[in-house]
Design an enzyme around this catalytic site. Sequence first.
Site, PDB file in Angstrom:
ATOM      1  N   TRP A 143      10.901 -61.543  50.609  1.00  7.65           N
ATOM      2  CA  TRP A 143      10.636 -61.190  52.012  1.00  7.65           C
ATOM      3  C   TRP A 143      11.833 -61.537  52.895  1.00  7.65           C
ATOM      4  CZ3 TRP A 143       7.498 -57.638  52.914  1.00  7.65           C
ATOM      5  CH2 TRP A 143       6.218 -57.584  52.384  1.00  7.65           C
ATOM      6  N   SER A 202       1.624 -58.843  55.157  1.00  5.05           N
ATOM      7  CA  SER A 202       2.815 -59.693  55.296  1.00  5.05           C
ATOM      8  C   SER A 202       3.914 -58.932  56.033  1.00  5.05           C
ATOM      9  CB  SER A 202       3.343 -60.113  53.915  1.00  5.05           C
ATOM     10  OG  SER A 202       2.401 -60.899  53.247  1.00  5.05           O
ATOM     11  N   LYS A 246      -7.312 -62.137  52.188  1.00  2.00           N
ATOM     12  CA  LYS A 246      -7.400 -63.485  52.752  1.00  2.00           C
ATOM     13  C   LYS A 246      -6.803 -63.461  54.159  1.00  2.00           C
ATOM     14  CE  LYS A 246      -6.559 -65.158  48.071  1.00  2.00           C
ATOM     15  NZ  LYS A 246      -5.668 -65.872  47.133  1.00  2.00           N
ATOM     16  N   ASP A 306      -6.235 -69.334  42.802  1.00  3.83           N
ATOM     17  CA  ASP A 306      -5.151 -68.539  43.354  1.00  3.83           C
ATOM     18  C   ASP A 306      -4.017 -68.570  42.319  1.00  3.83           C
ATOM     19  OD1 ASP A 306      -3.464 -67.232  45.253  1.00  3.83           O
ATOM     20  OD2 ASP A 306      -2.548 -69.169  45.704  1.00  3.83           O
ATOM     21  N   LEU A 307      -3.067 -67.689  42.403  1.00  4.83           N
ATOM     22  CA  LEU A 307      -1.981 -67.693  41.409  1.00  4.83           C
ATOM     23  C   LEU A 307      -0.660 -68.223  41.994  1.00  4.83           C
ATOM     24  CD1 LEU A 307      -1.234 -64.871  38.832  1.00  4.83           C
ATOM     25  CD2 LEU A 307       0.545 -66.273  39.820  1.00  4.83           C
ATOM     26  N   ASP A 308      -0.104 -67.459  42.956  1.00  6.23           N
ATOM     27  CA  ASP A 308       1.220 -67.804  43.496  1.00  6.23           C
ATOM     28  C   ASP A 308       1.178 -69.171  44.186  1.00  6.23           C
ATOM     29  OD1 ASP A 308       2.541 -65.159  42.974  1.00  6.23           O
ATOM     30  OD2 ASP A 308       0.925 -64.480  44.275  1.00  6.23           O
ATOM     31  N   SER A 368      -6.433 -63.855  43.219  1.00  6.41           N
ATOM     32  CA  SER A 368      -5.121 -63.721  43.841  1.00  6.41           C
ATOM     33  C   SER A 368      -5.043 -62.413  44.624  1.00  6.41           C
ATOM     34  CB  SER A 368      -4.038 -63.714  42.750  1.00  6.41           C
ATOM     35  OG  SER A 368      -2.793 -63.323  43.300  1.00  6.41           O
ATOM     36  N   ALA A 369      -4.318 -62.459  45.743  1.00  8.29           N
ATOM     37  CA  ALA A 369      -4.101 -61.239  46.530  1.00  8.29           C
ATOM     38  C   ALA A 369      -3.027 -60.362  45.900  1.00  8.29           C
ATOM     39  CB  ALA A 369      -3.677 -61.626  47.942  1.00  8.29           C
ATOM     40  N   SER A 370      -2.389 -60.880  44.852  1.00  6.25           N
ATOM     41  CA  SER A 370      -1.232 -60.165  44.303  1.00  6.25           C
ATOM     42  C   SER A 370      -1.614 -59.093  43.290  1.00  6.25           C
ATOM     43  CB  SER A 370      -0.284 -61.159  43.634  1.00  6.25           C
ATOM     44  OG  SER A 370       0.761 -60.454  43.003  1.00  6.25           O
ATOM     45  N   LYS A 371      -1.050 -57.920  43.501  1.00  7.20           N
ATOM     46  CA  LYS A 371      -1.259 -56.829  42.540  1.00  7.20           C
ATOM     47  C   LYS A 371      -0.455 -57.099  41.266  1.00  7.20           C
ATOM     48  CE  LYS A 371      -2.276 -53.582  46.206  1.00  7.20           C
ATOM     49  NZ  LYS A 371      -1.511 -53.555  47.470  1.00  7.20           N
ATOM     50  N   LEU A 406       2.646 -66.417  55.746  1.00  8.93           N
ATOM     51  CA  LEU A 406       2.629 -65.269  54.816  1.00  8.93           C
ATOM     52  C   LEU A 406       1.897 -65.596  53.512  1.00  8.93           C
ATOM     53  CD1 LEU A 406       6.334 -63.981  54.981  1.00  8.93           C
ATOM     54  CD2 LEU A 406       4.382 -63.263  56.376  1.00  8.93           C
ATOM     55  N   LYS A 407       1.830 -66.887  53.181  1.00  7.02           N
ATOM     56  CA  LYS A 407       1.246 -67.269  51.889  1.00  7.02           C
ATOM     57  C   LYS A 407      -0.193 -66.791  51.774  1.00  7.02           C
ATOM     58  CE  LYS A 407       4.059 -71.300  50.734  1.00  7.02           C
ATOM     59  NZ  LYS A 407       4.066 -72.769  50.586  1.00  7.02           N
ATOM     60  N   GLY A 408      -0.507 -66.161  50.663  1.00  5.73           N
ATOM     61  CA  GLY A 408      -1.875 -65.697  50.425  1.00  5.73           C
ATOM     62  C   GLY A 408      -2.177 -64.346  51.057  1.00  5.73           C
ATOM     63  N   VAL A 409      -1.283 -63.882  51.917  1.00  6.75           N
ATOM     64  CA  VAL A 409      -1.530 -62.652  52.688  1.00  6.75           C
ATOM     65  C   VAL A 409      -1.012 -61.439  51.894  1.00  6.75           C
ATOM     66  CG1 VAL A 409      -0.922 -61.483  54.855  1.00  6.75           C
ATOM     67  CG2 VAL A 409      -1.417 -63.933  54.850  1.00  6.75           C
ATOM     68  N   THR A 458       5.745 -68.729  41.919  1.00  7.37           N
ATOM     69  CA  THR A 458       6.085 -67.406  42.451  1.00  7.37           C
ATOM     70  C   THR A 458       5.985 -67.329  43.976  1.00  7.37           C
ATOM     71  OG1 THR A 458       3.887 -66.899  41.633  1.00  7.37           O
ATOM     72  CG2 THR A 458       5.743 -65.856  40.486  1.00  7.37           C
ATOM     73  N   GLU A 508      -6.287 -73.389  46.006  1.00  4.73           N
ATOM     74  CA  GLU A 508      -5.369 -72.599  46.843  1.00  4.73           C
ATOM     75  C   GLU A 508      -4.203 -73.421  47.373  1.00  4.73           C
ATOM     76  OE1 GLU A 508      -4.391 -69.984  48.375  1.00  4.73           O
ATOM     77  OE2 GLU A 508      -5.844 -68.461  47.805  1.00  4.73           O
ATOM     78  N   ASP A 509      -3.077 -72.751  47.628  1.00  6.28           N
ATOM     79  CA  ASP A 509      -1.944 -73.439  48.256  1.00  6.28           C
ATOM     80  C   ASP A 509      -1.675 -72.898  49.662  1.00  6.28           C
ATOM     81  OD1 ASP A 509      -0.997 -70.903  47.390  1.00  6.28           O
ATOM     82  OD2 ASP A 509       1.060 -71.634  47.596  1.00  6.28           O
ATOM     83  N   LYS A 529      10.337 -54.510  48.991  1.00  3.50           N
ATOM     84  CA  LYS A 529      10.125 -55.952  48.801  1.00  3.50           C
ATOM     85  C   LYS A 529       9.597 -56.220  47.395  1.00  3.50           C
ATOM     86  CE  LYS A 529       7.448 -59.727  48.554  1.00  3.50           C
ATOM     87  NZ  LYS A 529       6.244 -59.967  47.769  1.00  3.50           N
TER      88      LYS A 529
HETATM   89  C1  G6P Z   1      -0.198 -63.617  47.107  1.00  5.75           C
HETATM   90  C2  G6P Z   1       1.033 -64.282  47.676  1.00  5.75           C
HETATM   91  C3  G6P Z   1       1.598 -63.501  48.836  1.00  5.75           C
HETATM   92  C4  G6P Z   1       1.775 -62.032  48.466  1.00  5.75           C
HETATM   93  C5  G6P Z   1       0.429 -61.454  48.011  1.00  5.75           C
HETATM   94  C6  G6P Z   1       0.561 -60.007  47.559  1.00  5.75           C
HETATM   95  O1  G6P Z   1      -1.255 -63.846  47.950  1.00  5.75           O
HETATM   96  O2  G6P Z   1       0.723 -65.598  48.100  1.00  5.75           O
HETATM   97  O3  G6P Z   1       2.833 -64.067  49.187  1.00  5.75           O
HETATM   98  O4  G6P Z   1       2.243 -61.290  49.563  1.00  5.75           O
HETATM   99  O5  G6P Z   1      -0.043 -62.215  46.918  1.00  5.75           O
HETATM  100  O6  G6P Z   1       1.331 -59.972  46.390  1.00  5.75           O
HETATM  101  P1  G6P Z   1       1.910 -58.643  45.736  1.00  5.75           P
HETATM  102  O7  G6P Z   1       2.486 -59.148  44.436  1.00  5.75           O
HETATM  103  O8  G6P Z   1       0.747 -57.721  45.521  1.00  5.75           O
HETATM  104  O9  G6P Z   1       2.911 -58.098  46.659  1.00  5.75           O
HETATM  105 MG    MG Z   2      -0.881 -68.936  46.795  1.00  2.00          MG
END
Ligand code: G6P
Ligand code: MG
Length: 222
Positions: free
Chosen positions: A24, A51, A146, A8-10, A115-118, A43-46, A16, A170-171, A77
Amino acid sequence: MFKGVLFDLDGVITDTAEYHYQAWKLLAKELGITIDRDFNESLKGVSREDSLKLILNHGDQTNKYTLEECARLAEKKNHYYLSTIQSIGPKDVFPGILALLQELKAHQVKIGLASASKNGPFLLEKMALTSFFDTVADPAKVPFGKPAPDIFIAAAKGLNIQPEECIGIEDSKAGIQAIIKSRALPIGVGTTKELGANIPLVTKTDQLTYDYLHNTWNSHHD
Ligand code: G6P
Ligand code: MG
């Protein structure tokens, strides 16, 4: 022995998770909703979109906004979030993570990002970590976020190995559930209060050494 590690990243590679929370919190405040750190655990990971739904639900505003308005709020956001991560660099990589990536490479263990993050690829670039990753799973291309296992399955696929041959780190609660469902071996970064007592946990990333991963793997596979 494990053949891959899915990160996972964040909150695992860098701080982050805190910046997501602050962004948020600011947006929620504008909507008249108060969120705190306890709520933030959910919210973490979502994903960004999910979120926002959780936050609106938390503020009893579930159906207040149209899909288009929700898309604009999510973008807002992200705008707040992006403004806080511009100055992130190699100095912001959590303790022990660079050493772990180097050790994994030395042991020919494959490395994937789940990671779920774009914003994941952008952050890897900023931290000068891109070259360590053999694959970066694209969260926009998996059907479910996730706690569904899809992103971990996609990352293992990107490494040409089975999730069963991987460790996932993961965190977040949602992320740990996703790893378990993918059949990879989870290691949590956090406390038993945050992540439960039934999985291997470290409280600090510098505990994530190759030896620790190796011993944890061996104690779960005899
Ligand atoms: C990770 C973080 C979440 C975040 C999600 C989407 O999973 O833990 O807090 O909402 O990524 O990130 P993004 O950068 O695409 O909004
Ligand atoms: Mg995380």
